[in-house]
Design an enzyme around this catalytic site. Sequence first.
Site, mmCIF file in Angstrom:
data_model
loop_
_atom_site.group_PDB
_atom_site.id
_atom_site.type_symbol
_atom_site.label_atom_id
_atom_site.label_comp_id
_atom_site.label_asym_id
_atom_site.label_seq_id
_atom_site.Cartn_x
_atom_site.Cartn_y
_atom_site.Cartn_z
ATOM 1 N N ASP A 256 2.647 5.160 -0.760
ATOM 2 C CA ASP A 256 2.174 3.841 -1.166
ATOM 3 C C ASP A 256 3.447 3.095 -1.538
ATOM 4 O O ASP A 256 4.048 3.368 -2.588
ATOM 5 C CB ASP A 256 1.242 3.957 -2.378
ATOM 6 C CG ASP A 256 0.684 2.606 -2.788
ATOM 7 O OD1 ASP A 256 1.452 1.624 -2.801
ATOM 8 O OD2 ASP A 256 -0.515 2.509 -3.095
ATOM 9 N N HIS A 257 3.890 2.183 -0.687
ATOM 10 C CA HIS A 257 5.243 1.652 -0.870
ATOM 11 C C HIS A 257 5.419 0.888 -2.191
ATOM 12 O O HIS A 257 6.523 0.744 -2.675
ATOM 13 C CB HIS A 257 5.690 0.811 0.343
ATOM 14 C CG HIS A 257 5.141 -0.574 0.374
ATOM 15 N ND1 HIS A 257 3.892 -0.858 0.854
ATOM 16 C CD2 HIS A 257 5.658 -1.763 -0.020
ATOM 17 C CE1 HIS A 257 3.677 -2.155 0.758
ATOM 18 N NE2 HIS A 257 4.735 -2.738 0.226
ATOM 19 N N HIS B 1 -2.401 -0.138 -3.619
ATOM 20 C CA HIS B 1 -1.295 -0.712 -4.385
ATOM 21 C C HIS B 1 -1.701 -1.135 -5.800
ATOM 22 O O HIS B 1 -1.065 -0.774 -6.782
ATOM 23 C CB HIS B 1 -0.717 -1.943 -3.670
ATOM 24 C CG HIS B 1 -0.315 -1.683 -2.246
ATOM 25 N ND1 HIS B 1 0.265 -0.511 -1.846
ATOM 26 C CD2 HIS B 1 -0.383 -2.453 -1.135
ATOM 27 C CE1 HIS B 1 0.528 -0.570 -0.549
ATOM 28 N NE2 HIS B 1 0.145 -1.733 -0.090
HETATM 29 C C1 BG6 Z 1 0.721 -3.696 2.921
HETATM 30 C C2 BG6 Z 1 -0.504 -4.422 3.385
HETATM 31 O O1 BG6 Z 1 0.376 -2.407 2.484
HETATM 32 O O2 BG6 Z 1 1.320 -4.407 1.846
HETATM 33 C C3 BG6 Z 1 -0.132 -5.832 3.824
HETATM 34 O O3 BG6 Z 1 -1.091 -3.727 4.472
HETATM 35 C C4 BG6 Z 1 0.600 -6.550 2.733
HETATM 36 O O4 BG6 Z 1 -1.298 -6.561 4.203
HETATM 37 C C5 BG6 Z 1 1.765 -5.713 2.207
HETATM 38 O O5 BG6 Z 1 1.095 -7.765 3.271
HETATM 39 C C6 BG6 Z 1 2.376 -6.335 0.986
HETATM 40 O O6 BG6 Z 1 3.542 -5.637 0.641
HETATM 41 P P1 BG6 Z 1 4.754 -6.367 -0.076
HETATM 42 O O7 BG6 Z 1 5.716 -5.281 -0.391
HETATM 43 O O8 BG6 Z 1 5.287 -7.371 0.899
HETATM 44 O O9 BG6 Z 1 4.173 -7.023 -1.282
#
Ligand code: BG6
Length: 511
Positions: free
Chosen positions: A189-190, A252
């Site tokens: 989960d980044h 997230h």
């Molecule tokens: C991803 C979603 O996991 O996270 C995307 O699938 C979203 O829809 C993105 O745009 C948002 O990540 P960040 O790091 O740009 O806030």
Amino acid sequence: MENKDQKNIAPTLIFIFGGSGDLNHRKLTPALFNLFADGFLDANFKIFGIGRTDYSDQDFRSHLLEGIKSFSRRPYEKDGPWDSFQEHLFYLQMDAGTGAKKDFSVIEKKIKETEKEWGMKPNILFYLSVKPQLFPVIAKGIATIQDTHHCSKCRIVIEKPFGHDLESAVELNQLLKELFDEEQIYRIDHFLGKETVQNILAFRFANALFEPIWNNKYIDHVQITAAETVGVEERGEYYETSGALRDMIQNHILQVLCMVAMEAPVSFDANEIRNKKVDVLKAIRIYNKEEIREYAVRGQYNAGWMMGKQVKAYREETNVSPNSNTETFAAVKFMIDNWRWNNVPFYVRSGKFMHEKLTTIIIQFKETPKYSFPSEAAETWRANRLIITIQPENDIRLMFQAKRPGQTMSLNPVEMVFNYNDTFKEPQPEAYETLLLDAICGNSTQFMRNDQVEAAWKVVMPILESWQNRISVDFPNYSPGSWGPEESDAMIAKDGRSWINTSNQRSSKGS
Ligand code: BG6
């Protein structure tokens, strides 16, 4: 587990399924490139992109170089680290979607050759950056490779979405359990790799100031917002199967909520931290149908204007049904039924085409008695508020009252600000750098365990089912550039509160 503070970690082989895809191009290879340039990757490492596209190694490198030029945190320099980094990049053309031993034997051959070349058994990382439908078959294919079972040096990283619902997540977990040990599985989960998210643990547990007041005696409510200024872009096909609740909240936002709400871990052991997070998820109240109508709001963007550009309605996007019931905005009020958080609402929201790009956590403290001050003094009084901004800024702001200079006692809310970039001059690693390095080093703390993913699905399932069974009659219901549908404001207003948007978060500075 290796210590990533010691640079030059053990020799590593990385196989990226979906090697010719967008995530590798934008995030994974740029992250690995930065790890290399920062001296974390040993001279003995190889990265194999796997895909169906017909690329030579050279074509693959050129394709990835474009990604480095556009997306790398460290800019590309002629005669810079790219020249040696690219020699570690290779391409394997294969159809991994068969899961067949004969196809995966190509990978086995590369592993054997490399072991011979390096004279040792390297770390092996299989990164699944493919459509979720392919996860099971690729996992089965990997399991046909000799030595992948019960081998702590061999890890499998799985991108989101992990399952489409609780049932499919359980099914995927069961399959993976048959093929690998849980310790080998890294569900990514980044958001958990973002510096400011990781800092929540330091902020809460390495300071004496905040933890004693981090509970329902002092905190009125918490708001978590992840707002984006982009629409679904080219991802209509995926997004139609997802929606904001699945795409952002199930993973997230609930993970960030866990960091805010968890009890103090007794150690930084991966399982200890994950146990504490699971406790939070299990304490989240599961709503019945009536409560869902009251506490969960969905929205879908209409056509309109976004930053001076005309944009289409969601239903007009490519690969989106003209009658789509998919939400591009979701807001939910969660209640955590435990001693610490009893009666403290956690309002969360996320949406596409919102007013601004903003990911923020707001801890709103309770009102204090004001009687000792003259009523004029307290006119602009505002209860203490802590704002943790994850992006685009990386900062923490504590709002409190101060006396305005002058001969009268007049109070004003002011801010104390800690800004990451101003305080620490060193560049911040991207989330994918941190998480890839953790996976290479065998540290799964910031990855999701099987029960964590399932507990998060359990929280959102009743809402998903209710929305699926109840066609939204008012879609599209918000304009691009707004803060979502009016129902979202109404939901929180019922509790006598309002969403705190950036404009009123930062306006108090010295005013
Ligand atoms: C991803 C979603 O996991 O996270 C995307 O699938 C979203 O829809 C993105 O745009 C948002 O990540 P960040 O790091 O740009 O806030």
